[in-house]
Each structure stands twice: as structure tokens, then as C-alpha cells.
Design an enzyme around this catalytic site. Structure first.
Site, PDB file in Angstrom:
ATOM      1  CG  ASP A 120      -2.280   0.642   0.926  1.00 44.53           C
ATOM      2  OD1 ASP A 120      -2.288   1.885   0.762  1.00 44.53           O
ATOM      3  OD2 ASP A 120      -3.307  -0.049   0.862  1.00 44.53           O
ATOM      4  CG  HIS A 137      -0.717   1.489  -3.355  1.00 44.46           C
ATOM      5  ND1 HIS A 137      -1.988   1.257  -2.875  1.00 44.46           N
ATOM      6  CD2 HIS A 137      -0.346   0.338  -3.962  1.00 44.46           C
ATOM      7  CE1 HIS A 137      -2.371   0.028  -3.179  1.00 44.46           C
ATOM      8  NE2 HIS A 137      -1.380  -0.554  -3.847  1.00 44.46           N
TER       9      HIS A 137
END
Length: 429
Positions: free
Chosen positions: A246, A269
């Protein structure tokens, strides 16, 4: 005079006996009839009886064999150190611990000097929302010297049980390491590995520096933000290598005076402010600097994300500078229509006000054609958003990189590749 001569003779005899005894390597036991303790033996906690002492966790009963629950020994050592101030040493070894809490306030500065690793149980057991596996809470003047220590959350089973896509929430699994209410502290040289949820959560902290931090998890580790910072002032993250599933760094509401520098991010991310605006009464984000970072093989680069249909909020005085992108999905992104898993009020404008944002000296390669995407709220438009000296190249078959915008007129200076706002921006993954 006779009494004095007799006393002097006795004194001489005593001195001769003491000298001979010491020379032979044994000292008289001060307590008559009690055998002397073994050389080097220390009662648990005795070394920390005075302020500034030191204690080995193995003196409190820790085994470090990877199978014994060493949590009680760590807690006993912490209690003793916290009552006086001092240093807790963790020798080399693998220490299995269930959820533990290092709780303050303490009566003096405490240092945790680690040379061994911590390991969590592998089971994916549900816990209280927002709880952590290793917790540091309400401590001032604390130092954690990791010396490369690994906090292994053993999260692979938990990732399979994660139900974010169905519920929109992922809070029933433990965060690897929580720092809550720390002040004037230093955390350095630790690595969080395979966390079940977020790796590191920093909340309600003030003047805390994080140096040489490692985050290590594969891309499939769902919702394992590397380092999340919220409602904290004066945080410095200096030097980190982050691989996760993430955001490498996520910045939540109430964050002020934050510096993120020399972070290497990927896979993951990217580095993000937000998401903001999901909950009522969120506090402003202001004074954020992200600079001298490398982001590679990630879904996004640097981004700001807010929810549509949000309550009012503020994010201002933000600088992204001197950042290199390598094969990044969307290197520069402002998304005020952020709506993961469809859990939002789609079509209702975000009320989070973005202002005074500078994105400067960004270079490298974009994995998609839209290298710069700026989607601002149509109800609360962005103001004073500046782009300067950007050089992002896309070499895919779709053609050269482009920039897409919605509800924004950025201030532009220097050379910009791609040219600013040549297409209409549409929110998306």
C-alpha cells in the site's frame, strides 16, 4: 598506651588477613553464615535500581528461542526501567511476543537497545480496532536503537483473511508497531516485516525523529501502509527503504511540520497525503515537506487524495521536491474524487480545501500515459497549486506522456514535460 599498642596489633593482623584474602580472589561475605552469590549474578531489575542503570531482558526471564512467549519478560524489564530511567538491552535472538504495551509516563529517559528480533504469532486473530502488536504509549525522551532489529508480524495468513474489498474497512487486524503520544524521542534502525495491517502508525506524537527505517512486505500484502502519520507535530522521517502493498508513507489529518526525506519507495502505492475527508472533525494538514526521494515500480508517485462528499477540511503549505520516479503508474496525482471499493458519495464534491501546494523538480519515467493528473473539487477548488521543473517521460505504445486536469489552473514555471493540463482529468485507479 598499653591499650593503644594492643589495638594497633589487632589492626595490623586484620589488615594482613584482608590483604591476603583479596589477593587470593575471594572477598569476605558481609552477612555471616550466608554463601556468596555466583560471580556476575544480578537479580532481575537490580541493575536499574539507580537512575541511568542497565538491564538485559534475559535477566527478566526472556529466552530468545523463537518459541517461548517472552512478552512477560519484556514487560517486567520495561516496568523496572520506566520507574527509574535507564537502558534495556535485548541480546541477539528471536523473541516471540504476543501484543505488548510499553506504557509511560516514565520517571526518567529510557533507551531500548536492540540486537535481537521480535516475532508475532502467525495466526490471523481479530483484535480491537486500531490496536497494535508492539505499542509505545505516552513516553517522553525515549530512544529506540534498533541496530537493524526486525519486527516480524508474520502477516501472510492475515492478508488472505483481509475483507477490505467487501466492507471498506480493514481495522480488525493488528498494526505492527504503534507510537502514540511520544515526545522528544528518537527511533532508528528498525525494520517492520510482513505486518498484518499497517507497519508503523504514528499518532499524537510531538518532536520525534525516525531514522534508517525499513519496511518489508510483498505487493500482495493488502492495506499494509508502511508508515502512517496522523495528528502529530514536528515529525521527521529521515532515511527509509519501504517495500509494501500500500502507501509507503501516508499522511493523515492533524499532521503539522512534517519532513519526509531520503525515502526509497517501491513496490507500493507511493507517498500520499490522505485520504482526507472520510470522517467528521478532521484536523488540518499543514507544513508538509517531501523531498529527495526515489519512487520506483509503484502504483502512484506523490499524491493528495480526498473523499467526495466529505465534511470541510484543510490541507495547505505542502512541498514535493527533488523526487525521482522510475516506472511509476501516475507519478504526480491530486485526486479529490478518491473512492476505493465504491464506498463513497460519488458525484458529491469534496469539501477539503487544498491550497499552497508546490510540486517541483520531479523527473523520471511514467508507466502510464497520464504522468500528471490533477483532479480538484468542483465545489471547493484547489488554489495556488504550483508546478515547476517537471520532466516525466512515457515510452509506451500509447504515445508520449500527457497531463490531465479538472477544476484547476496551476501556476507553472520552468520546463514542464509533459505540458500542463492538455487533457481533461478523470478519476480512476
Amino acid at each position: 598506651m598499653v591499650g593503644f599498642r594492643r589495638a594497633s596489633g589487632v589492626l595490623i593482623v586484620v589488615l594482613v588477613v584482608m590483604t591476603t584474602t583479596i589477593a587470593n580472589g575471594t572477598a569476605p561475605d558481609p552477612k555471616e553464615g550466608k554463601e556468596p552469590g555466583p560471580t556476575g549474578a544480578t537479580a532481575p531489575g537490580a541493575a536499574l535500581g539507580a537512575k541511568g542503570g542497565s538491564l538485559d531482558v534475559k535477566a527478566s526471564g526472556a529466552k530468545g528461542d523463537g518459541t517461548t512467549d517472552d512478552g512477560p519478560a519484556f514487560m517486567a524489564a520495561w516496568k523496572t526501567a520506566c520507574e527509574a530511567g535507564g537502558t534495556i538491552t535485548v541480546p541477539k535472538g528471536e523473541y516471540l511476543v504476543n501484543s505488548i504495551e510499553f506504557l509511560g509516563p516514565c520517571k526518567g529517559p529510557v533507551t531500548l537497545e536492540m540486537h535481537g528480533n521480535l516475532k508475532a504469532p502467525a495466526t490471523a486473530k481479530a483484535v480491537k480496532e486500531h490496536s497494535g502488536w508492539v505499542n509505545f504509549d505516552n513516553v517522553a525522551d525515549f530512544t529506540l536503537n534498533g541496530n537493524g532489529a526486525i519486527f516480524d508480524g508474520q502477516g501472510s495468513l492475515a492478508w488472505k483473511a483481509n475483507d477490505c474489498a467487501k466492507t471498506g474497512t480493514c481495522n480488525s487486524l493488528p498494526i505492527n508497531i504503534r507510537f502514540t503520544g511520544l515526545t522528544n524521542s528518537l527511533i532508528k534502525g528498525i525494520t517492520s516485516k510482513n505486518s498484518k495491517l499497517f507497519h508503523v502508525n504514528i499518532l499524537n506524537c510531538k518532536n520525534v525523529t525516525f531514522e534508517g527505517i525499513g519496511i518489508d512486505a510483498p505487493p500482495e500484502s493488502l492495506n499494509t501502509d508502511g508508515i502512517h502519520i496522523g495528528r502529530s507535530i514536528g515529525i521527521k522521517l529521515i532515511g527509509a527503504k519501504i517495500k509494501t502493498g500500500d502507501d509507503c508513507v501516508s499522511i493523515g489529518d492533524g499532521t503539522e511540520d512534517l519532513t519526509v526525506e531520503n525515502v526509497e519507495c517501491g513496490p507500493g502505492h507511493g507517498i500520499a497525503i490522505g485520504s482526507l475527508g472520510r470522517y467528521p472533525n478532521e484536523q488540518p494538514v499543514k507544513g508538509v515537506i517531501v523531498r529527495k526521494c526515489i519512487i520506483k515500480n509503484t502504483m502512484n508517485g506523490v499524491r493528495i487524495k480526498t473523499w467526495p462528499g466529505s465534511p470541510p477540511g484543510i490541507a495547505s503549505n505542502i512541498l514535493f521536491e527533488d523526487i525521482t520516479m522510475e516506472n511509476v503508474g501516475t507519478p504526480v496525482l491530486i485526486d479529490q474524487e478518491y473512492c476505493p471499493y465504491g464506498h463513497c458519495k460519488a458525484g458529491v464534491p469534496s469539501k477539503v480545501k487544498l491550497s499552497d501546494v508546490t510540486i517541483k523538480n520531479i523527473k523520471g519515467t511514467s508507466a502510464t500515459k497520464v504522468a500528471v493528473k490533477l483532479i480538484c473539487s468542483k465545489g471547493t477548488p484547489c488554489t495556488n497549486i504550483a508546478l515547476a521543473d517537471i520532466n516525466l517521460v512515457h515510452n509506451g505504445k500509447e504515445g508520449p506522456a500527457v497531463s490531465a486536469c479538472s477544476n484547476i489552473k496551476p501556476i507553472t514555471t520552468g520546463k514542464l514535460i509533459p505540458a500542463p493540463c492538455t487533457e481533461v482529468g478523470v478519476s480512476g485507479p
